[in-house]
Design a protein around this motif. Structure first.
Motif, PDB file in Angstrom:
ATOM      1  N   UNK A  72      -2.315 -13.610   3.441  1.00 28.35           N
ATOM      2  CA  UNK A  72      -2.785 -14.996   3.388  1.00 28.35           C
ATOM      3  C   UNK A  72      -4.284 -15.043   3.050  1.00 28.35           C
ATOM      4  N   UNK A  73      -5.076 -14.196   3.710  1.00 29.84           N
ATOM      5  CA  UNK A  73      -6.516 -14.157   3.428  1.00 29.84           C
ATOM      6  C   UNK A  73      -6.799 -13.622   2.028  1.00 29.84           C
ATOM      7  N   UNK A  74      -6.008 -12.664   1.574  1.00 32.38           N
ATOM      8  CA  UNK A  74      -6.148 -12.166   0.207  1.00 32.38           C
ATOM      9  C   UNK A  74      -5.889 -13.268  -0.808  1.00 32.38           C
ATOM     10  N   UNK A  75      -4.842 -14.038  -0.565  1.00 34.27           N
ATOM     11  CA  UNK A  75      -4.519 -15.129  -1.489  1.00 34.27           C
ATOM     12  C   UNK A  75      -5.641 -16.162  -1.541  1.00 34.27           C
ATOM     13  N   UNK A  76      -6.183 -16.527  -0.376  1.00 36.78           N
ATOM     14  CA  UNK A  76      -7.278 -17.503  -0.358  1.00 36.78           C
ATOM     15  C   UNK A  76      -8.524 -16.945  -1.037  1.00 36.78           C
ATOM     16  N   UNK A  83     -12.300 -12.850 -10.952  1.00 33.88           N
ATOM     17  CA  UNK A  83     -11.566 -11.631 -11.281  1.00 33.88           C
ATOM     18  C   UNK A  83     -10.065 -11.896 -11.203  1.00 33.88           C
ATOM     19  N   UNK A  84      -9.328 -11.076 -11.926  1.00 39.25           N
ATOM     20  CA  UNK A  84      -7.869 -11.151 -11.890  1.00 39.25           C
ATOM     21  C   UNK A  84      -7.398 -10.303 -10.715  1.00 39.25           C
ATOM     22  N   UNK A  85      -6.762 -10.951  -9.740  1.00 39.76           N
ATOM     23  CA  UNK A  85      -6.331 -10.267  -8.519  1.00 39.76           C
ATOM     24  C   UNK A  85      -4.803 -10.230  -8.481  1.00 39.76           C
ATOM     25  N   UNK A  86      -4.265  -9.042  -8.202  1.00 38.92           N
ATOM     26  CA  UNK A  86      -2.820  -8.865  -8.052  1.00 38.92           C
ATOM     27  C   UNK A  86      -2.573  -8.281  -6.667  1.00 38.92           C
ATOM     28  N   UNK A  87      -1.748  -8.963  -5.886  1.00 37.16           N
ATOM     29  CA  UNK A  87      -1.495  -8.591  -4.491  1.00 37.16           C
ATOM     30  C   UNK A  87      -0.094  -7.999  -4.402  1.00 37.16           C
ATOM     31  N   UNK A  88       0.014  -6.833  -3.755  1.00 32.46           N
ATOM     32  CA  UNK A  88       1.286  -6.119  -3.703  1.00 32.46           C
ATOM     33  C   UNK A  88       1.812  -5.997  -2.287  1.00 32.46           C
ATOM     34  N   UNK A  89       3.061  -6.405  -2.114  1.00 29.20           N
ATOM     35  CA  UNK A  89       3.744  -6.315  -0.836  1.00 29.20           C
ATOM     36  C   UNK A  89       4.523  -4.992  -0.804  1.00 29.20           C
ATOM     37  N   UNK A  90       3.755  -3.930  -0.617  1.00 31.15           N
ATOM     38  CA  UNK A  90       4.296  -2.571  -0.556  1.00 31.15           C
ATOM     39  C   UNK A  90       3.684  -1.895   0.667  1.00 31.15           C
ATOM     40  N   UNK A  91       4.249  -0.781   1.137  1.00 31.38           N
ATOM     41  CA  UNK A  91       3.589  -0.049   2.214  1.00 31.38           C
ATOM     42  C   UNK A  91       2.152   0.292   1.790  1.00 31.38           C
ATOM     43  N   UNK A  92       1.208  -0.007   2.657  1.00 33.53           N
ATOM     44  CA  UNK A  92      -0.215   0.084   2.318  1.00 33.53           C
ATOM     45  C   UNK A  92      -0.607   1.440   1.744  1.00 33.53           C
ATOM     46  N   UNK A  93      -0.391   2.500   2.480  1.00 37.52           N
ATOM     47  CA  UNK A  93      -0.866   3.814   2.039  1.00 37.52           C
ATOM     48  C   UNK A  93      -0.124   4.282   0.794  1.00 37.52           C
ATOM     49  N   UNK A  94       1.188   4.188   0.818  1.00 35.06           N
ATOM     50  CA  UNK A  94       1.970   4.684  -0.301  1.00 35.06           C
ATOM     51  C   UNK A  94       1.668   3.911  -1.582  1.00 35.06           C
ATOM     52  N   UNK A  95       1.637   2.590  -1.490  1.00 32.29           N
ATOM     53  CA  UNK A  95       1.384   1.765  -2.663  1.00 32.29           C
ATOM     54  C   UNK A  95      -0.001   1.986  -3.242  1.00 32.29           C
ATOM     55  N   UNK A  96      -1.002   1.974  -2.377  1.00 28.34           N
ATOM     56  CA  UNK A  96      -2.371   2.175  -2.844  1.00 28.34           C
ATOM     57  C   UNK A  96      -2.539   3.570  -3.438  1.00 28.34           C
TER      58      UNK A  96
END
Length: 123
Positions: A72-76, A83-96
């Motif tokens: 929610x805070x990322x979206x706001x 900048x172009x922001x893309x938010x990913x709903x993946x496991x934090x460590x693995x996805x990053x």
């Protein structure tokens, strides 16, 4: 177009630790993070996220987070930057980690997303 990464965690030490891990494979990929609230408690801060976006020299930022309120805070915060922001709903460590290991090879954002697809959390 330069790709960068921003990591957001409710725990400041987790955010910083994930970045330490990512830097082992990320080459020159710009990585910033935001962890905890403005007063150092567990939680997230839109202000810290906005600062992490501003501090990241990339034009396009791939953002990874740990819990729903961070999203929610990322979206706001994404609405407050050019900048172009893309938010990913993946496991934090693995996805990053997937993103950090691929970006230095010169792949596109869409190619990173292809590799993240199997990790996507439904819902």
């Amino acid at each position: 177009m330069m790709l960068g990464i921003t990591v957001v965690s409710h725990v400041p030490e987790i955010a910083a630790g994930v970045v330490q891990l990512l830097k082992q494979v990320a080459g020159e990929t710009p990585i910033t993070f935001a962890g905890g609230t403005d007063d150092g408690r567990i939680g997230t801060s839109m202000e810290k996220i906005t600062a992490a976006f501003a501090d990241n020299p990339a034009d396009t930022i791939l953002a990874f987070y740990d819990l729903g309120s961070a999203k929610m805070n990322l979206e706001m915060a994404s609405e407050l930057t050019d900048k172009e922001i893309h938010i990913y709903n993946v496991p934090l460590i693995e996805g990053a980690y997937v993103a950090a290991s691929l970006i230095p090879t010169g792949v596109t954002r869409l190619q990173v997303e292809e590799q993240l697809a199997p990790l996507m959390v439904k819902g």
